[in-house]
Design an enzyme around this catalytic site. Structure first.
Site, mmCIF file in Angstrom:
data_model
loop_
_atom_site.group_PDB
_atom_site.id
_atom_site.type_symbol
_atom_site.label_atom_id
_atom_site.label_comp_id
_atom_site.label_asym_id
_atom_site.label_seq_id
_atom_site.Cartn_x
_atom_site.Cartn_y
_atom_site.Cartn_z
ATOM 1 N N MET A 1 -44.093 45.441 114.262
ATOM 2 C CA MET A 1 -45.524 45.183 114.327
ATOM 3 C C MET A 1 -45.776 43.703 114.092
ATOM 4 S SD MET A 1 -46.933 48.381 112.137
ATOM 5 C CE MET A 1 -48.556 47.630 112.061
ATOM 6 N N CYS A 119 -45.324 47.802 124.601
ATOM 7 C CA CYS A 119 -46.564 47.200 124.114
ATOM 8 C C CYS A 119 -47.610 47.153 125.220
ATOM 9 C CB CYS A 119 -46.309 45.797 123.580
ATOM 10 S SG CYS A 119 -47.794 44.982 122.952
ATOM 11 N N LYS A 161 -37.366 50.040 123.861
ATOM 12 C CA LYS A 161 -38.516 50.801 123.366
ATOM 13 C C LYS A 161 -39.520 50.902 124.504
ATOM 14 C CE LYS A 161 -41.901 50.958 119.592
ATOM 15 N NZ LYS A 161 -43.165 50.945 120.334
ATOM 16 N N GLY A 253 -44.936 57.469 117.703
ATOM 17 C CA GLY A 253 -46.327 57.743 118.047
ATOM 18 C C GLY A 253 -46.960 58.848 117.219
ATOM 19 N N GLY A 277 -44.599 52.926 112.129
ATOM 20 C CA GLY A 277 -45.007 51.538 111.916
ATOM 21 C C GLY A 277 -46.218 51.406 111.028
ATOM 22 N N ARG A 278 -47.376 51.779 111.558
ATOM 23 C CA ARG A 278 -48.631 51.554 110.827
ATOM 24 C C ARG A 278 -48.704 52.284 109.502
ATOM 25 N NH1 ARG A 278 -49.044 50.196 115.647
ATOM 26 N NH2 ARG A 278 -50.360 48.447 116.217
#
Length: 497
Positions: A1, A119, A161, A253, A277-278
């Protein structure tokens, strides 16, 4: 990220988990290649008799360290993947050569290199023509991975990715996407298979991280829209796992908690892993039991006070070794701002940390030394924690925190039917007529939602501050977008597929 998974945040993650495979923020290959080429030419001008090996060993690498350097304090970063973005094979090869130069100099030691084909940002997939846009040209992706393979002297594995597809050949609306016929669903999957097979054909790439949504490129979708509106299709990734046992796949996801990650791995045991990630950035402590839950290691005993004490040693070392404390202080503080997400007084803790982050700049503006006579950063961090957080919070064990998290998730599941009844009649559409995906938001933890809100406010504030003037960050963003006026941009002809 980008702007989050820098070496300081990765050091924090490693303090929490020994087993987690880390990913860097995406680095623009053209920035690395430009800087390397520029400083090699400067060195040759100053040392015309230098051999090529001497040039590779001694050109100025100060700027490159910003993007490639790993932490030099124990625990070392360990398993970590460098993620690159770009669309030119020549530039990609030079970027990989840069990584090997920096490895030889002792600044980094990455486990693998990952090519970002997922992305959906307009700056990346739009004008930049890389990221998710590369999924429409799998032959080019194969050339890019070959270039990375050659550039690192075949010493590092290359992975990719990606998403499950794009909307390039069929404009996206959520309603239309959900009402597609089985033949259309199968066609989408076959396109994904074609991408996987084409990229893997040269034998270099055998590992894929797949975000189980399509990337919407034909609309003015923000990255946030692309994370929420296209529906998740985990079944496609599971099908890849079954039909391509010679490859390894990581699911990405919509996964926000450790229990959700465990559930996905239980449902598809041959998955290589789950990429998060987030949620890690928003609430890193909620993953403190990852090594025990997923790998069967002993129950961890570190508390968050232990983590802060260990991180403080890293912070002091970094400030002493970097010439610009004004810049480094902000990055060091940012990594630990969410360590107490969801706890009482967590906001006061974050505000106090922000004050600490601004001290070097204020002292510099007053004409004072940023370091002489100032207490070490580790002491300031611990003072903030003890001032605003209770002993119960600081010393709560990972197991106690995880059990509390599980209870909150169960409560959310019990409350979900009520939430669905309340929202079912709402007009959940955006300006493009797409239904907004509410099901993911329902299961999303409060910590992640709060972090995303804070992040948006942070970006808006930065935008206000940057109005009317260029910044280094702006130049880097321009490089991502392929802006020829950027000092980091490289203009080169991409071979046709």
């Amino acid at each position: 990220m980008m702007e989050y998974t820098d070496r300081h945040f990765r050091h924090l993650v490693r303090l929490i988990s020994n087993r987690t495979l880390l990913y860097t923020e995406m680095v623009a290959a053209n920035s690395l290649a430009y800087e390397r080429r520029h400083h090699m030419e400067s060195y040759i001008n100053d040392h015309p008799d230098a051999t090529s090996e001497q040039v590779r060993r001694h050109y100025n690498d100060e700027y490159l360290r910003r993007f490639l350097r790993q932490g030099s304090m124990e625990p070392y970063e360990g398993p970590s993947v460098l993620q690159l973005g770009g669309s030119d094979p020549i530039v990609m090869k030079e970027a990989a050569e840069t990584v090997m130069d920096m490895t030889q100099r002792g600044y980094c030691d990455y486990t693998a290199i990952n090519l970002n084909c997922g992305c959906p940002s307009p700056k990346v997939a739009g004008k930049g023509c890389f990221g998710a846009a590369l999924m429409d040209d799998p032959h080019l992706v194969a050339k890019l991975t070959q270039a990375l393979h050659d550039g690192c002297d075949e010493k590092l594995p290359i992975s990719v990715k990606c998403r499950i597809g794009t909307d390039t050949h069929q404009p996206f609306t959520k309603m239309g996407y959900q009402q597609r016929q089985p033949k259309e669903e199968e066609l989408e999957y076959q396109k994904l298979c074609h991408f996987i097979e084409t990229v893997a054909r040269n034998g270099i790439v055998t590992d894929f991280g797949v975000h189980a949504r399509i990337a919407v490129l034909s609309k003015s979708f923000s990255p946030a829209d692309n994370r929420k509106i296209p529906p998740l299709k985990y079944d496609m990734v599971r099908r890849l796992v079954q039909e391509y046992p010679e490859f390894t796949f990581t699911l990405n996801g919509g996964i926000d908690t450790l229990s959700q990650a465990q559930e996905q791995l239980d449902q598809c045991p041959n998955l290589r892993g789950v990429m998060i990630g987030r949620a890690w950035a928003a609430d890193p402590w909620s993953f403190a039991m990852a090594d025990h839950v997923l790998y069967g290691d002993d129950v961890p005993t570190k508390t968050r006070l232990d983590i802060l004490q260990e991180y403080g040693r890293h912070a002091d070392h970094e400030e002493q070794s970097i010439d610009d404390p004004v810049k480094i202080r902000r990055f060091l503080i940012k990594a630990i701002t969410t360590l107490f997400a969801g706890e009482s007084n967590a906001k006061k803790y974050r505000i106090a940390l922000d004050e600490i982050a601004g001290i070097p700049k204020r002292l510099q503006q007053q004409g004072q030394s940023c370091t002489v006579g100032q207490p070490p950063l580790s002491e300031l961090i611990l003072n903030v924690a003890h001032t605003h957080l209770s002993e119960e919070v600081l010393l709560r064990s990972p197991q106690e925190s995880y059990e509390r998290k599980l209870w909150e998730e169960e409560k959310t599941k019990r409350d979900r039917p009520t939430i669905m009844i309340v929202t079912a009649g709402a007009n959940n559409t955006n300006n493009d007529g797409n239904n907004i995906n509410t099901e993911n938001a329902i299961g999303r933890s409060d910590a992640v939602a709060e972090w995303q809100s804070d992040r948006q406010q942070e970006k808006e504030q930065q935008g206000d501050q940057n109005d009317g003037g260029g910044t280094a960050a702006g130049a880097y963003e321009a490089a991502l977008a392929g802006d020829e006026s950027s000092p980091f941009a490289i203009v080169a002809t991409t071979p046709q597929s």
